[in-house]
Design a protein around this motif. Structure first.
Motif, PDB file in Angstrom:
ATOM      1  N   ASN A  84     -18.889  36.257 -57.446  1.00  0.00           N
ATOM      2  CA  ASN A  84     -20.256  35.846 -57.731  1.00  0.00           C
ATOM      3  C   ASN A  84     -20.562  36.135 -59.195  1.00  0.00           C
ATOM      4  OD1 ASN A  84     -20.541  36.887 -54.566  1.00  0.00           O
ATOM      5  ND2 ASN A  84     -21.550  34.971 -55.051  1.00  0.00           N
ATOM      6  N   GLY A  85     -21.109  35.145 -59.881  1.00  0.00           N
ATOM      7  CA  GLY A  85     -21.378  35.294 -61.303  1.00  0.00           C
ATOM      8  C   GLY A  85     -20.245  34.837 -62.175  1.00  0.00           C
ATOM      9  N   ALA A  86     -19.163  34.316 -61.573  1.00  0.00           N
ATOM     10  CA  ALA A  86     -18.009  33.870 -62.353  1.00  0.00           C
ATOM     11  C   ALA A  86     -18.277  32.558 -63.073  1.00  0.00           C
ATOM     12  CB  ALA A  86     -16.782  33.727 -61.447  1.00  0.00           C
ATOM     13  N   GLY A  87     -19.281  31.793 -62.610  1.00  0.00           N
ATOM     14  CA  GLY A  87     -19.612  30.535 -63.272  1.00  0.00           C
ATOM     15  C   GLY A  87     -19.394  29.296 -62.423  1.00  0.00           C
ATOM     16  N   LYS A  88     -19.036  29.475 -61.154  1.00  0.00           N
ATOM     17  CA  LYS A  88     -18.733  28.331 -60.287  1.00  0.00           C
ATOM     18  C   LYS A  88     -19.933  27.387 -60.146  1.00  0.00           C
ATOM     19  CE  LYS A  88     -17.823  30.785 -56.649  1.00  0.00           C
ATOM     20  NZ  LYS A  88     -18.255  32.089 -57.173  1.00  0.00           N
ATOM     21  N   SER A  89     -21.076  27.954 -59.759  1.00  0.00           N
ATOM     22  CA  SER A  89     -22.263  27.123 -59.541  1.00  0.00           C
ATOM     23  C   SER A  89     -22.730  26.483 -60.838  1.00  0.00           C
ATOM     24  CB  SER A  89     -23.387  27.960 -58.920  1.00  0.00           C
ATOM     25  OG  SER A  89     -23.031  28.396 -57.620  1.00  0.00           O
ATOM     26  N   THR A  90     -22.657  27.234 -61.941  1.00  0.00           N
ATOM     27  CA  THR A  90     -23.043  26.669 -63.238  1.00  0.00           C
ATOM     28  C   THR A  90     -22.185  25.461 -63.578  1.00  0.00           C
ATOM     29  OG1 THR A  90     -23.751  28.848 -64.032  1.00  0.00           O
ATOM     30  CG2 THR A  90     -23.325  27.168 -65.695  1.00  0.00           C
ATOM     31  N   LEU A  91     -20.882  25.579 -63.364  1.00  0.00           N
ATOM     32  CA  LEU A  91     -19.972  24.467 -63.656  1.00  0.00           C
ATOM     33  C   LEU A  91     -20.294  23.254 -62.788  1.00  0.00           C
ATOM     34  CD1 LEU A  91     -17.454  23.592 -65.260  1.00  0.00           C
ATOM     35  CD2 LEU A  91     -16.061  24.411 -63.356  1.00  0.00           C
ATOM     36  N   MET A  92     -20.544  23.478 -61.500  1.00  0.00           N
ATOM     37  CA  MET A  92     -20.858  22.367 -60.605  1.00  0.00           C
ATOM     38  C   MET A  92     -22.218  21.749 -60.940  1.00  0.00           C
ATOM     39  SD  MET A  92     -18.175  22.102 -58.721  1.00  0.00           S
ATOM     40  CE  MET A  92     -17.099  22.797 -59.992  1.00  0.00           C
ATOM     41  N   ASN A  93     -23.173  22.557 -61.365  1.00  0.00           N
ATOM     42  CA  ASN A  93     -24.484  22.037 -61.740  1.00  0.00           C
ATOM     43  C   ASN A  93     -24.419  21.200 -63.010  1.00  0.00           C
ATOM     44  OD1 ASN A  93     -25.924  23.081 -59.560  1.00  0.00           O
ATOM     45  ND2 ASN A  93     -26.377  25.000 -60.588  1.00  0.00           N
ATOM     46  N   ILE A  94     -23.495  21.536 -63.892  1.00  0.00           N
ATOM     47  CA  ILE A  94     -23.268  20.706 -65.082  1.00  0.00           C
ATOM     48  C   ILE A  94     -22.619  19.385 -64.677  1.00  0.00           C
ATOM     49  CG2 ILE A  94     -21.881  20.517 -67.199  1.00  0.00           C
ATOM     50  CD1 ILE A  94     -22.404  23.524 -67.630  1.00  0.00           C
ATOM     51  N   MET A  95     -21.680  19.457 -63.759  1.00  0.00           N
ATOM     52  CA  MET A  95     -20.987  18.257 -63.291  1.00  0.00           C
ATOM     53  C   MET A  95     -21.942  17.263 -62.649  1.00  0.00           C
ATOM     54  SD  MET A  95     -17.763  18.108 -60.645  1.00  0.00           S
ATOM     55  CE  MET A  95     -16.898  19.423 -61.516  1.00  0.00           C
ATOM     56  N   THR A  96     -22.997  17.771 -62.005  1.00  0.00           N
ATOM     57  CA  THR A  96     -23.949  16.896 -61.313  1.00  0.00           C
ATOM     58  C   THR A  96     -25.216  16.636 -62.130  1.00  0.00           C
ATOM     59  OG1 THR A  96     -24.791  18.864 -60.159  1.00  0.00           O
ATOM     60  CG2 THR A  96     -23.166  17.505 -59.002  1.00  0.00           C
ATOM     61  N   GLY A  97     -25.250  17.070 -63.382  1.00  0.00           N
ATOM     62  CA  GLY A  97     -26.373  16.769 -64.254  1.00  0.00           C
ATOM     63  C   GLY A  97     -27.592  17.639 -64.066  1.00  0.00           C
ATOM     64  N   ILE A  98     -27.477  18.655 -63.224  1.00  0.00           N
ATOM     65  CA  ILE A  98     -28.612  19.563 -63.019  1.00  0.00           C
ATOM     66  C   ILE A  98     -28.809  20.429 -64.256  1.00  0.00           C
ATOM     67  CG2 ILE A  98     -29.477  21.482 -61.612  1.00  0.00           C
ATOM     68  CD1 ILE A  98     -27.856  20.268 -59.266  1.00  0.00           C
ATOM     69  N   LEU A  99     -27.713  20.811 -64.901  1.00  0.00           N
ATOM     70  CA  LEU A  99     -27.738  21.562 -66.153  1.00  0.00           C
ATOM     71  C   LEU A  99     -27.002  20.786 -67.228  1.00  0.00           C
ATOM     72  CD1 LEU A  99     -26.814  25.158 -64.867  1.00  0.00           C
ATOM     73  CD2 LEU A  99     -29.090  24.362 -65.529  1.00  0.00           C
ATOM     74  N   GLN A 100     -27.377  21.047 -68.479  1.00  0.00           N
ATOM     75  CA  GLN A 100     -26.675  20.453 -69.618  1.00  0.00           C
ATOM     76  C   GLN A 100     -25.793  21.507 -70.276  1.00  0.00           C
ATOM     77  OE1 GLN A 100     -26.873  17.115 -70.452  1.00  0.00           O
ATOM     78  NE2 GLN A 100     -28.048  17.038 -68.542  1.00  0.00           N
ATOM     79  N   PRO A 101     -24.526  21.181 -70.607  1.00  0.00           N
ATOM     80  CA  PRO A 101     -23.666  22.161 -71.261  1.00  0.00           C
ATOM     81  C   PRO A 101     -24.089  22.388 -72.703  1.00  0.00           C
ATOM     82  CG  PRO A 101     -22.574  20.028 -71.190  1.00  0.00           C
ATOM     83  CD  PRO A 101     -23.865  19.875 -70.420  1.00  0.00           C
ATOM     84  N   ASP A 102     -23.795  23.575 -73.213  1.00  0.00           N
ATOM     85  CA  ASP A 102     -24.020  23.824 -74.639  1.00  0.00           C
ATOM     86  C   ASP A 102     -22.978  23.095 -75.479  1.00  0.00           C
ATOM     87  OD1 ASP A 102     -26.109  25.494 -73.936  1.00  0.00           O
ATOM     88  OD2 ASP A 102     -24.849  27.296 -73.918  1.00  0.00           O
ATOM     89  N   SER A 103     -21.780  22.966 -74.934  1.00  0.00           N
ATOM     90  CA  SER A 103     -20.713  22.231 -75.618  1.00  0.00           C
ATOM     91  C   SER A 103     -19.700  21.755 -74.589  1.00  0.00           C
ATOM     92  CB  SER A 103     -20.023  23.124 -76.660  1.00  0.00           C
ATOM     93  OG  SER A 103     -19.453  24.266 -76.049  1.00  0.00           O
ATOM     94  N   GLY A 104     -18.819  20.853 -74.998  1.00  0.00           N
ATOM     95  CA  GLY A 104     -17.810  20.312 -74.104  1.00  0.00           C
ATOM     96  C   GLY A 104     -18.135  18.886 -73.702  1.00  0.00           C
ATOM     97  N   GLU A 105     -17.209  18.249 -72.987  1.00  0.00           N
ATOM     98  CA  GLU A 105     -17.425  16.866 -72.586  1.00  0.00           C
ATOM     99  C   GLU A 105     -16.952  16.618 -71.155  1.00  0.00           C
ATOM    100  OE1 GLU A 105     -15.293  14.498 -75.411  1.00  0.00           O
ATOM    101  OE2 GLU A 105     -13.421  14.592 -74.266  1.00  0.00           O
ATOM    102  N   ILE A 106     -17.525  15.592 -70.555  1.00  0.00           N
ATOM    103  CA  ILE A 106     -17.188  15.185 -69.190  1.00  0.00           C
ATOM    104  C   ILE A 106     -16.678  13.753 -69.238  1.00  0.00           C
ATOM    105  CG2 ILE A 106     -18.035  14.871 -66.840  1.00  0.00           C
ATOM    106  CD1 ILE A 106     -20.350  16.756 -67.533  1.00  0.00           C
ATOM    107  N   VAL A 107     -15.480  13.544 -68.710  1.00  0.00           N
ATOM    108  CA  VAL A 107     -14.885  12.209 -68.665  1.00  0.00           C
ATOM    109  C   VAL A 107     -14.721  11.816 -67.199  1.00  0.00           C
ATOM    110  CG1 VAL A 107     -12.913  10.776 -69.293  1.00  0.00           C
ATOM    111  CG2 VAL A 107     -13.670  12.597 -70.839  1.00  0.00           C
ATOM    112  N   PHE A 108     -15.365  10.706 -66.814  1.00  0.00           N
ATOM    113  CA  PHE A 108     -15.341  10.241 -65.428  1.00  0.00           C
ATOM    114  C   PHE A 108     -14.795   8.823 -65.390  1.00  0.00           C
ATOM    115  CE2 PHE A 108     -17.480   8.185 -61.779  1.00  0.00           C
ATOM    116  CZ  PHE A 108     -16.997   9.002 -60.755  1.00  0.00           C
ATOM    117  N   GLU A 109     -13.715   8.632 -64.651  1.00  0.00           N
ATOM    118  CA  GLU A 109     -13.027   7.338 -64.558  1.00  0.00           C
ATOM    119  C   GLU A 109     -12.726   6.780 -65.945  1.00  0.00           C
ATOM    120  OE1 GLU A 109     -15.740   5.154 -61.948  1.00  0.00           O
ATOM    121  OE2 GLU A 109     -14.294   5.437 -60.308  1.00  0.00           O
ATOM    122  N   GLY A 110     -12.310   7.681 -66.848  1.00  0.00           N
ATOM    123  CA  GLY A 110     -11.921   7.288 -68.192  1.00  0.00           C
ATOM    124  C   GLY A 110     -13.063   7.084 -69.160  1.00  0.00           C
ATOM    125  N   GLN A 111     -14.298   7.269 -68.687  1.00  0.00           N
ATOM    126  CA  GLN A 111     -15.469   7.060 -69.531  1.00  0.00           C
ATOM    127  C   GLN A 111     -16.169   8.380 -69.807  1.00  0.00           C
ATOM    128  OE1 GLN A 111     -18.431   4.563 -67.711  1.00  0.00           O
ATOM    129  NE2 GLN A 111     -19.911   4.807 -69.369  1.00  0.00           N
TER     130      GLN A 111
END
Length: 501
Positions: free
Chosen positions: A39-66
């Motif tokens: 708990n607190g390792a960052g799992k939920s934060t990572l998933m919330n970024i993946m679903t647009g609930i949170l915005q990352p401070d840096s990094g990128e998301i590539v989905f189906e090559g886009q």
């Protein structure tokens, strides 16, 4: 299989604490990937970024090559990325069909009226996809928790999900119900849906997952094929150390009786329940969903009143006591529902810790901030809670650290007898061991401890004495040293009827 999604160099901070740092993760179509970590390792934060609930401070998301930018929950759903949170986000008062299509109900061509017929037909189609026979016109609140869980998954699939994220999906399910879920996940896998599976139950991970990713303190520390590791490898990566034993050593002696329950009953909930809790003893209570475990313990604590029977604490009759009187006399109950019944999520850590006894931090009926901070810090640190500031809202903590704050709150009233309902549900192995150790320490120091758990290994590993309920009756009293999982399940499922109080 083809790569469906890749996240690269994802970082995110909250309240000055680095929740994620340069995390990479990827998944292919038709893959079930475990996401592991304390708990607190960052799992939920990572998933919330993946679903647009949170915005990352840096990094990128590539989905189906886009490359995706400025992702929000709606655009994530439109892309086919859907999440089922541990706390279900459903409306019990409306029908199953309305829950599945909440916010996007089909409309008739004229007048903008809801097309209920089409909605029900579409709902039946998505439930058929999961091989579920549920009446879509039925109010959701009339379904069991496992069926509600499957409706939540059906809701996610109804948006044509390509990626399904499941956060602790079995935390409220029995083993049989969990197996039904797993069968459906395997069916979805064959359809090419990618699934991120977050669970602290390693047995489940090795049963259904193809791959794994491990996070520790917001950093990616391991990942690969599940066949290349064993459970001990995952635990070592999660906690960064060896766990020499799963449970603390048990006590060697039992003290005098401090809590005695004599034939208490409540109509349609439980009947003729009798047991005792002694000093220096941990009593485990097991039963399948609907057995009446929580209802019994809530009555012992005074939330409800028994219709017959007697409750004694330190030899004194407390049957008619309310919860405040019981707390003052040293008896506490820690709810299984920390978010709805246990904590004030928008208040800070200090305020939550002192909430059960404001007199200890007051002078002349005025709350003294100095005392609040002193007691808050003391008990939060006793539970080894991870936090950035004692002034941060409890909502911002991970689930495991919220649970530690809940325990800190009740330890602050200096109880003598503790009743805990699912005290480690959704907790990682490291935090689980810390809580187990604290409970054993309390027992060794003369407290009486009783806990409800749906996990048989925990019941066997932590308890000195085991009670088993079935359909509102206490059907088994077992010695934890000699009991087995099979024996406990025989009692819990009603297949052993020869028990006598």
């Amino acid at each position: 299989m083809s790569k469906l999604l890749e996240m690269q160099g994802i970082s995110k901070s909250f309240y000055g604490t680095q929740a994620l740092k340069d995390v990479d993760i990827k998944i292919e179509a038709g893959e079930i990937q475990a996401v592991c970590g304390e708990n607190g390792a960052g799992k939920s934060t990572l998933m919330n970024i993946m679903t647009g609930i949170l915005q990352p401070d840096s990094g990128e998301i590539v989905f189906e090559g886009q490359k995706l930018s400025d992702l929000n929950p709606r655009t994530a759903q439109e892309k086919g990325i859907s999440i089922v949170h541990q706390e279900l986000s459903l409306c019990p008062e409306v029908s199953v069909a309305e829950n599945i299509f909440m916010g996007r109900v089909p409309e008739k061509r004229r007048g903008g009226m809801v097309n209920f017929r089409q909605m029900r037909l579409e709902a039946e189609k998505v439930l058929d996809r999961l091989n579920l026979e549920i009446d879509v016109k039925k109010p959701l609140g009339e379904l069991g928790i496992s069926e509600q869980q499957m409706v939540e998954i059906a809701k996610a699939l109804s948006i044509n999900a390509k990626i399904l994220i499941l956060d602790e999906p079995t935390s409220s399910l029995t083993e049989t119900e969990s197996q039904i879920l797993f069968d459906n996940l395997m069916r979805l896998k064959k359809e090419g849906i990618a699934i991120f599976f977050i669970s602290h139950r390693l047995k489940e991970i090795f049963q259904i997952c193809d791959s794994y990713t491990v996070l520790r303190d917001g950093i990616h520390v391991g990942g690969g094929k599940i066949d290349d590791v064993d459970p001990d490898d995952i635990v070592r990566m999660m906690v960064g150390r060896e766990l020499d034993q799963a449970y603390p050593d048990k006590g060697t002696e039992v003290g005098k009786n401090i809590l005695k329950i004599k034939n208490i009953s409540r109509k349609n909930e439980f009947e003729n329940i009798s047991f005792e809790v002694n000093e220096k003893e941990i009593v485990g209570l097991f039963g399948l969903i609907g057995a009446g475990r929580s209802e019994t313990m809530r009555t012992v604590f005074g939330i409800n009143q028994p219709e017959s029977g007697k409750i004694e604490l330190f030899g004194e009759d407390i049957t008619a006591n309310n919860t405040r009187e019981n707390i003052d006399q040293g008896l506490i109950y820690i709810t299984e529902d920390r978010k709805e019944q246990g904590l004030f999520l928008d208040m800070d850590l200090n305020a939550n810790v002192v909430a059960a006894d404001l007199e200890q931090v007051s002078e002349n009926n005025l709350v003294k901030k100095r005392k609040v901070k002193k007691i808050g810090k003391k008990f939060v640190e006793i539970m080894n809670t991870k936090y950035a500031s004692l002034d941060q809202p409890v909502r911002s903590l991970s689930g495991g650290n919220q649970q530690k704050v809940l325990l800190a709150k009740w330890l602050a009233v200096e109880p003598r007898v503790l009743i805990l309902d699912e005290p480690t549900r959704g907790i990682d192995v490291g935090a689980k061991f810390e809580i187990h150790t604290k409970l054993r320490e309390l027992a060794n120091n003369g407290h009486g401890v009783m806990f409800i758990s749906s996990e048989l290994p925990e019941i066997l590993g932590l308890s000195d004495k085991i009670l088993v309920m079935h359909q509102g009756e206490l059907v088994g009293k077992l010695d934890a040293e000699t009991a087995t999982e099979e024996e406990i399940m025989m009692y819990a499922s009603g297949r052993k009827n020869d028990f006598k109080n």
